[in-house]
Design a protein around this motif. Sequence first.
Motif, PDB file in Angstrom:
ATOM      1  N   ASN A 145      -0.057  -6.711  11.053  1.00 31.28           N
ATOM      2  CA  ASN A 145       1.168  -6.095  11.782  1.00 31.28           C
ATOM      3  C   ASN A 145       3.013  -6.150  10.233  1.00 31.28           C
ATOM      4  OD1 ASN A 145       1.074  -5.669  13.754  1.00 31.28           O
ATOM      5  ND2 ASN A 145       2.712  -6.504  15.286  1.00 31.28           N
ATOM      6  N   LEU A 146       2.830  -7.731   9.547  1.00 36.90           N
ATOM      7  CA  LEU A 146       3.353  -7.123   8.656  1.00 36.90           C
ATOM      8  C   LEU A 146       2.677  -7.007   7.439  1.00 36.90           C
ATOM      9  CD1 LEU A 146       6.314  -8.989   8.116  1.00 36.90           C
ATOM     10  CD2 LEU A 146       4.460 -11.284   6.505  1.00 36.90           C
ATOM     11  N   ALA A 147       1.462  -7.145   7.655  1.00 30.33           N
ATOM     12  CA  ALA A 147       1.394  -5.616   5.626  1.00 30.33           C
ATOM     13  C   ALA A 147       1.682  -4.468   6.326  1.00 30.33           C
ATOM     14  CB  ALA A 147      -0.355  -6.275   6.176  1.00 30.33           C
ATOM     15  N   TRP A 148       1.234  -4.428   7.266  1.00 30.97           N
ATOM     16  CA  TRP A 148       1.151  -3.013   7.858  1.00 30.97           C
ATOM     17  C   TRP A 148       2.515  -2.163   7.744  1.00 30.97           C
ATOM     18  CZ3 TRP A 148       4.721  -0.552  11.437  1.00 30.97           C
ATOM     19  CH2 TRP A 148       4.305   0.995  11.901  1.00 30.97           C
ATOM     20  N   ALA A 149       3.396  -3.063   8.328  1.00 29.27           N
ATOM     21  CA  ALA A 149       5.040  -2.920   7.639  1.00 29.27           C
ATOM     22  C   ALA A 149       5.386  -2.908   6.505  1.00 29.27           C
ATOM     23  CB  ALA A 149       6.050  -3.812   8.318  1.00 29.27           C
ATOM     24  N   PHE A 150       4.924  -3.697   5.432  1.00 24.95           N
ATOM     25  CA  PHE A 150       5.561  -3.531   4.118  1.00 24.95           C
ATOM     26  C   PHE A 150       4.710  -2.534   3.111  1.00 24.95           C
ATOM     27  CE2 PHE A 150       8.193  -7.478   5.006  1.00 24.95           C
ATOM     28  CZ  PHE A 150       8.751  -7.444   3.495  1.00 24.95           C
ATOM     29  N   ALA A 151       3.018  -2.300   3.669  1.00 24.38           N
ATOM     30  CA  ALA A 151       2.579  -1.218   2.575  1.00 24.38           C
ATOM     31  C   ALA A 151       3.960  -0.418   2.670  1.00 24.38           C
ATOM     32  CB  ALA A 151       1.207  -1.416   3.128  1.00 24.38           C
ATOM     33  N   GLY A 152       3.826   0.740   3.874  1.00 25.02           N
ATOM     34  CA  GLY A 152       4.600   1.841   4.188  1.00 25.02           C
ATOM     35  C   GLY A 152       6.453   1.116   2.896  1.00 25.02           C
ATOM     36  N   ARG A 153       6.729   0.479   2.395  1.00 22.80           N
ATOM     37  CA  ARG A 153       7.540   0.970   2.658  1.00 22.80           C
ATOM     38  C   ARG A 153       7.587  -0.122   0.607  1.00 22.80           C
ATOM     39  NH1 ARG A 153       7.824   2.076   6.136  1.00 22.80           N
ATOM     40  NH2 ARG A 153       9.134   2.287   7.266  1.00 22.80           N
ATOM     41  N   LEU A 154       6.157   0.134  -0.160  1.00 23.91           N
ATOM     42  CA  LEU A 154       6.128  -0.546  -1.139  1.00 23.91           C
ATOM     43  C   LEU A 154       6.932   0.283  -2.231  1.00 23.91           C
ATOM     44  CD1 LEU A 154       2.561  -1.919  -1.280  1.00 23.91           C
ATOM     45  CD2 LEU A 154       4.856  -2.431  -2.115  1.00 23.91           C
ATOM     46  N   PRO A 155       7.016   1.684  -2.181  1.00 22.92           N
ATOM     47  CA  PRO A 155       8.047   2.370  -3.565  1.00 22.92           C
ATOM     48  C   PRO A 155       9.328   2.039  -3.657  1.00 22.92           C
ATOM     49  CG  PRO A 155       6.512   4.247  -1.866  1.00 22.92           C
ATOM     50  CD  PRO A 155       6.360   2.581  -1.128  1.00 22.92           C
ATOM     51  N   VAL A 156       9.525   1.514  -1.673  1.00 24.37           N
ATOM     52  CA  VAL A 156      11.623   1.081  -2.699  1.00 24.37           C
ATOM     53  C   VAL A 156      11.361  -0.424  -2.717  1.00 24.37           C
ATOM     54  CG1 VAL A 156      12.322   3.362  -1.234  1.00 24.37           C
ATOM     55  CG2 VAL A 156      11.701   0.820  -0.357  1.00 24.37           C
ATOM     56  N   LEU A 157      10.565  -1.056  -2.014  1.00 28.03           N
ATOM     57  CA  LEU A 157      10.592  -2.647  -2.731  1.00 28.03           C
ATOM     58  C   LEU A 157       9.943  -3.581  -4.285  1.00 28.03           C
ATOM     59  CD1 LEU A 157       9.199  -3.486   1.297  1.00 28.03           C
ATOM     60  CD2 LEU A 157      11.549  -3.670  -0.052  1.00 28.03           C
ATOM     61  N   GLY A 158       8.433  -2.739  -4.403  1.00 25.09           N
ATOM     62  CA  GLY A 158       8.543  -2.677  -5.955  1.00 25.09           C
ATOM     63  C   GLY A 158       8.123  -4.033  -5.582  1.00 25.09           C
ATOM     64  N   GLU A 159       8.166  -5.165  -6.828  1.00 24.52           N
ATOM     65  CA  GLU A 159       7.081  -6.613  -6.847  1.00 24.52           C
ATOM     66  C   GLU A 159       7.683  -6.792  -5.836  1.00 24.52           C
ATOM     67  OE1 GLU A 159       4.460  -8.027  -9.308  1.00 24.52           O
ATOM     68  OE2 GLU A 159       5.797  -6.318 -10.246  1.00 24.52           O
ATOM     69  N   GLU A 160       8.421  -7.480  -5.331  1.00 25.50           N
ATOM     70  CA  GLU A 160       8.771  -8.131  -4.248  1.00 25.50           C
ATOM     71  C   GLU A 160       7.758  -8.070  -3.278  1.00 25.50           C
ATOM     72  OE1 GLU A 160       9.510 -11.449  -2.735  1.00 25.50           O
ATOM     73  OE2 GLU A 160      11.797 -10.530  -4.198  1.00 25.50           O
ATOM     74  N   GLY A 161       7.653  -6.553  -2.603  1.00 19.92           N
ATOM     75  CA  GLY A 161       6.881  -6.643  -1.706  1.00 19.92           C
ATOM     76  C   GLY A 161       4.655  -6.498  -2.445  1.00 19.92           C
TER      77      GLY A 161
END
Length: 248
Positions: A155-171
Amino acid sequence: PQSLSTLVWALAKLSRRDLALFGKASDVAIEKLHRFEPQDVSNFLWAHAATSLHEPKLFEAMSQSSAMKFAEFNAQALSNVAWAFATASISDADIFESLGDAARGKIHEFEPQGLANVAWAFATVRLDDSELFCCISQAALRQGPGQFSPQALANLAWAFAGRLPVLGEEGFRLLDALADAALADLAIFTGQGLSNLAWASATTLQQQRQRQAEQRRSEVSVPALSSSPHVRLLRAAAHELPRRLAAR
């Protein structure tokens, strides 16, 4: 309120969907919301969401109640409330903004499951809070992806993958670590968990390719993606998922 919330929580834990009882409990709760403590709110909302009894009037009343003083909620209660609202498909922007503020202030108190629940909830209702996601990423990496249950990790991977464009290196850092952790034993993941992991890795690779293309245009040396844990995870999932389907 405590006995009422404990009752519906216990029924939900037993997977008992007593429509009449839950309906009556909701009516009584709405009348006595001013007496609810944070744990009562958390248990009550979690129970209704967990049993798929999403009574709009209850969630609406809760969202407008003075009982929702999230600064007084502990990390577990914040996680439960976020999960409940998202599961009930209620994307109340004010509630989630307040939840995010409170969660950031208590990020060090969250267990792995709570971190995953909050990230999943914000991603599910499509409300972005980049600062919160960065805090969750740092906390997850500090605790170690190996501490997450298979479902929480997926679930954590799913949540973060969809927000990579705004999270950048941290994601990217977190998703690489999650993929590495998942590869240690893919057999423990459910079919849905594997699907979520595969989607997250495919999305991450797409974003990494776009980032590399931009770096090449800037004449920056970039590493090959062939050794990426996401490539290895996709290959493993491509082998594992058909085998699971054939075994049904």
